[in-house]
Scaffold this motif. Structure first.
Motif, PDB file in Angstrom:
ATOM      1  N   GLU A 193       0.867  -1.320  -0.365  1.00 42.11           N
ATOM      2  CA  GLU A 193       0.053   0.023  -0.210  1.00 42.11           C
ATOM      3  C   GLU A 193       0.786   1.057   0.535  1.00 42.11           C
ATOM      4  OE1 GLU A 193      -3.670   1.995   2.300  1.00 42.11           O
ATOM      5  OE2 GLU A 193      -2.441   0.573   3.868  1.00 42.11           O
ATOM      6  N   TYR A 217      -5.790  -3.861  -1.570  1.00 44.47           N
ATOM      7  CA  TYR A 217      -7.261  -3.547  -0.707  1.00 44.47           C
ATOM      8  C   TYR A 217      -8.668  -5.123  -0.964  1.00 44.47           C
ATOM      9  CZ  TYR A 217      -5.583   1.193   0.054  1.00 44.47           C
ATOM     10  OH  TYR A 217      -5.645   2.533   0.470  1.00 44.47           O
ATOM     11  N   GLN A 220      -6.433  -7.870   1.743  1.00 52.28           N
ATOM     12  CA  GLN A 220      -7.283  -7.225   3.219  1.00 52.28           C
ATOM     13  C   GLN A 220      -8.497  -7.331   3.420  1.00 52.28           C
ATOM     14  OE1 GLN A 220      -4.998  -3.549   3.008  1.00 52.28           O
ATOM     15  NE2 GLN A 220      -3.632  -4.002   4.856  1.00 52.28           N
ATOM     16  N   ARG A 222     -10.342  -5.030   2.073  1.00 53.91           N
ATOM     17  CA  ARG A 222     -11.286  -3.516   2.052  1.00 53.91           C
ATOM     18  C   ARG A 222     -11.527  -2.701   1.591  1.00 53.91           C
ATOM     19  NH1 ARG A 222      -5.295  -1.095   4.029  1.00 53.91           N
ATOM     20  NH2 ARG A 222      -6.684   1.113   4.348  1.00 53.91           N
ATOM     21  N   GLN A 224     -14.385  -0.583   1.265  1.00 53.79           N
ATOM     22  CA  GLN A 224     -15.159   0.371   1.431  1.00 53.79           C
ATOM     23  C   GLN A 224     -13.794   0.790   0.725  1.00 53.79           C
ATOM     24  OE1 GLN A 224     -17.078   0.613   5.154  1.00 53.79           O
ATOM     25  NE2 GLN A 224     -19.223  -0.014   4.268  1.00 53.79           N
ATOM     26  N   ARG A 225     -12.498   0.618   1.509  1.00 54.03           N
ATOM     27  CA  ARG A 225     -11.429   1.474   1.098  1.00 54.03           C
ATOM     28  C   ARG A 225     -11.271   1.706   0.098  1.00 54.03           C
ATOM     29  NH1 ARG A 225      -9.292   5.463  -0.466  1.00 54.03           N
ATOM     30  NH2 ARG A 225      -7.549   5.676   0.426  1.00 54.03           N
ATOM     31  N   TYR A 254     -15.213  -5.572  -5.526  1.00 53.93           N
ATOM     32  CA  TYR A 254     -15.789  -4.635  -3.986  1.00 53.93           C
ATOM     33  C   TYR A 254     -17.510  -4.621  -3.884  1.00 53.93           C
ATOM     34  CZ  TYR A 254     -11.170  -2.664  -3.915  1.00 53.93           C
ATOM     35  OH  TYR A 254      -9.803  -3.025  -4.206  1.00 53.93           O
ATOM     36  N   ARG A 439      -8.663 -12.314   6.230  1.00 58.05           N
ATOM     37  CA  ARG A 439      -9.120 -11.331   5.865  1.00 58.05           C
ATOM     38  C   ARG A 439     -10.876 -11.357   7.172  1.00 58.05           C
ATOM     39  NH1 ARG A 439      -9.139 -11.702  -0.674  1.00 58.05           N
ATOM     40  NH2 ARG A 439      -8.852 -13.944  -0.505  1.00 58.05           N
ATOM     41  N   SER A 441     -12.411  -8.659   8.308  1.00 57.63           N
ATOM     42  CA  SER A 441     -12.868  -7.932   7.428  1.00 57.63           C
ATOM     43  C   SER A 441     -14.352  -7.506   5.889  1.00 57.63           C
ATOM     44  CB  SER A 441     -11.660  -6.172   6.967  1.00 57.63           C
ATOM     45  OG  SER A 441     -11.759  -6.071   6.023  1.00 57.63           O
ATOM     46  N   SER A 442     -13.613  -9.328   5.773  1.00 60.05           N
ATOM     47  CA  SER A 442     -14.622  -9.594   4.470  1.00 60.05           C
ATOM     48  C   SER A 442     -16.399 -10.663   4.711  1.00 60.05           C
ATOM     49  CB  SER A 442     -14.013 -11.153   3.345  1.00 60.05           C
ATOM     50  OG  SER A 442     -15.095 -11.505   2.686  1.00 60.05           O
TER      51      SER A 442
END
Length: 475
Positions: A193, A217, A220, A222, A224-225, A254, A439, A441-442
């Motif tokens: 990153e 992203y 990871q 992420r 929304q990022r 995403y 991951r 946050s998935s």
């Protein structure tokens, strides 16, 4: 007796200070422009290469670049045309009179013509050791590392050259973009990153740098990022390059994580496979990969599948790259044309029998391509146990037929879904546990955890997992 001394072509240097032993000044200027466009993945690279060869048809590096461009499209018709052009050039040049670096490029091209991707990559690595500012060797080597799924080489080929460059060089940022992608594929997400953001800061139009950040992203979770990052830079990456379709594919991934299937399909229709599609294999594999993810979750996109399968039919007639074969089979299975998928598999089996060892795609097809294709057909037939039997033994080496972690994840998701549907719940639990711990946050991972928990009779764990997925999807 004639004592005249033969004329010697004056040595010139390219933009990066490397000696070029042939080619007019005008040809060299177009070559430098072509390299610049290549680093931006823009179509103008073809025009600039053509202009260089019009100025000097015998320009060695111009012919080398032309060969690389055709051979790396992963499309048989382009590869054939490039091979024919190169052989005409090669028959008219005395390689012994060329500088060592240019001779080395000729040898690398010839390895590629033989189908030896790995050997070509090694030869390009030797060029980079002696000439770390040879952008062509670095770029083509990086692409070969990608096509062969070699994460360590993706990282170290570029990393090993960076100390020969500085921020004063116009293309330093592009090297950082390539390096960031290598770092991501090798699992160094924080560093990836950091380097990728710096690459894009140096050159906002560096689509490979944007791509590296987006991959980080994705890996990871992420999402929304990732959406925010792509939205903020929409005009920099979304049009005008060979790569904009692939970047939109990442946006669609995403959207799927966010639970917005309608947005993913909107991207599919407007960009991935619609009226303006070019028919390039790279675009069609992204289209197939997106629809297959939707199919795994029960989505019925029959009309889209049929149109995509029609487009894949002429592209899948010849073996060249096993990674493409997998996506063609996805399209045939998704369209319900299992007989066409079986014909492709039979053709590739015959290809193995008639092709000598040493051709990289032969090994890819034998070790990964055919097992994956057979597993996809089994999935399409509803034979989920066979899908598991075929994919479970190779799940840790699917990188061997190329692509990125994000692209190959469709294979892992297929195995997980087949495990759930076939009652291989212990395997499904292991796969979900692996995913969540990489991951966390998935939302997808938590929803699959809920399905596994429910199948195992743990209603409380299923409810908790679904609640976690819902929290992660909140803006």
């Amino acid at each position: 007796m004639n004592d005249a001394v033969p004329a010697v072509t004056p040595m010139r240097t390219d933009e990066h200070g490397l000696s070029v032993g042939a080619g007019s000044r005008a040809a060299l200027a177009h070559y430098d422009n072509a390299i610049h466009e290549l680093l931006h993945f823009r179509a103008e690279v073809d025009a600039e290469t053509r202009l260089a060869l019009e100025e000097d048809p015998g320009f060695p590096l111009g012919n080398v670049l032309s060969a690389y461009l055709g051979l790396l499209t992963t499309q048989p018709e382009d590869a054939r045309a490039a091979a024919e052009r190169y052989r005409r050039f090669r028959s008219s040049v005395d390689a012994s009179r060329l500088p060592p670096r240019e001779r080395a490029h000729l040898t690398a091209v010839e390895r590629l013509l033989e189908g030896d991707f790995a050997g070509c990559g090694r030869l390009l690595g030797r060029i980079s050791e002696r000439h770390p500012r040879d952008v062509l060797a670095l770029f083509v080597g990086h692409q070969i590392d990608f096509f062969t799924g070699d994460a360590r080489a993706l990282r170290d080929r570029i990393g090993g050259a960076l100390t020969a460059w500085s921020e004063k060089d116009r293309h330093f940022g592009h090297l950082l973009g390539m390096y960031a992608f290598g770092l991501e594929e090798a699992g160094h997400y924080d560093r990836s990153e950091e380097v990728g953001l710096r690459a894009v800061e140096l050159n906002p139009k560096d689509v490979w740098g944007v791509h590296a950040v987006v991959h980080t992203y994705e890996m990871q979770g992420r999402f929304q990022r990732g959406i925010a990052y792509l939205d903020d830079r929409l005009t920099d990456w979304s049009t005008g390059t060979f790569f904009n379709v692939h970047a939109w594919w990442h946006y669609a991934l995403y959207a799927l994580e966010a639970g917005d299937v309608a947005r993913a399909l909107e991207i599919y229709d407007s960009v991935l496979h619609g009226p303006r599609s070019t028919g390039a294999a790279m675009e069609m594999l992204d289209a197939a990969a997106l629809l297959w993810r939707i199919l795994l979750e029960g989505g019925d996109e029959t009309a889209r599948w049929k149109a995509l399968a029609d487009a894949w039919t002429p592209k899948a007639q010849e073996p060249l790259y096993a990674f493409n074969d997998m996506h063609a089979v996805m399209a045939f299975v998704g369209a319900g044309r299992l007989a066409e998928a079986e014909r492709l598999i039979a053709d590739r089996e015959a290809y193995l029998a008639r092709t000598l060892p040493g051709v990289t795609n032969r090994e890819m097809t034998a070790r990964v391509g055919l097992p994956v294709c057979r597993a996809l057909v089994a999935f399409g037939r509803g034979d989920f146990a066979t899908t598991v039997d075929l994919l479970a033994p190779i799940r840790h080496r699917v990188n061997e037929f190329g692509g990125s972690h994000a692209q190959r994840d469709v294979v892992q998701k297929t195995l997980l879904e087949a495990g759930l549907r076939s009652g291989h719940l212990d395997l499904a639990r292991v796969l979900v546990s692996e995913r969540i711990n990489v991951r966390p946050s998935s939302p997808f991972n938590w929803l699959k955890h809920a399905e596994v928990a429910e199948a195992l009779g743990d209603a409380a764990a299923a409810t908790t997992a679904r609640s976690q997925a819902a929290r992660l999807r909140k803006p």
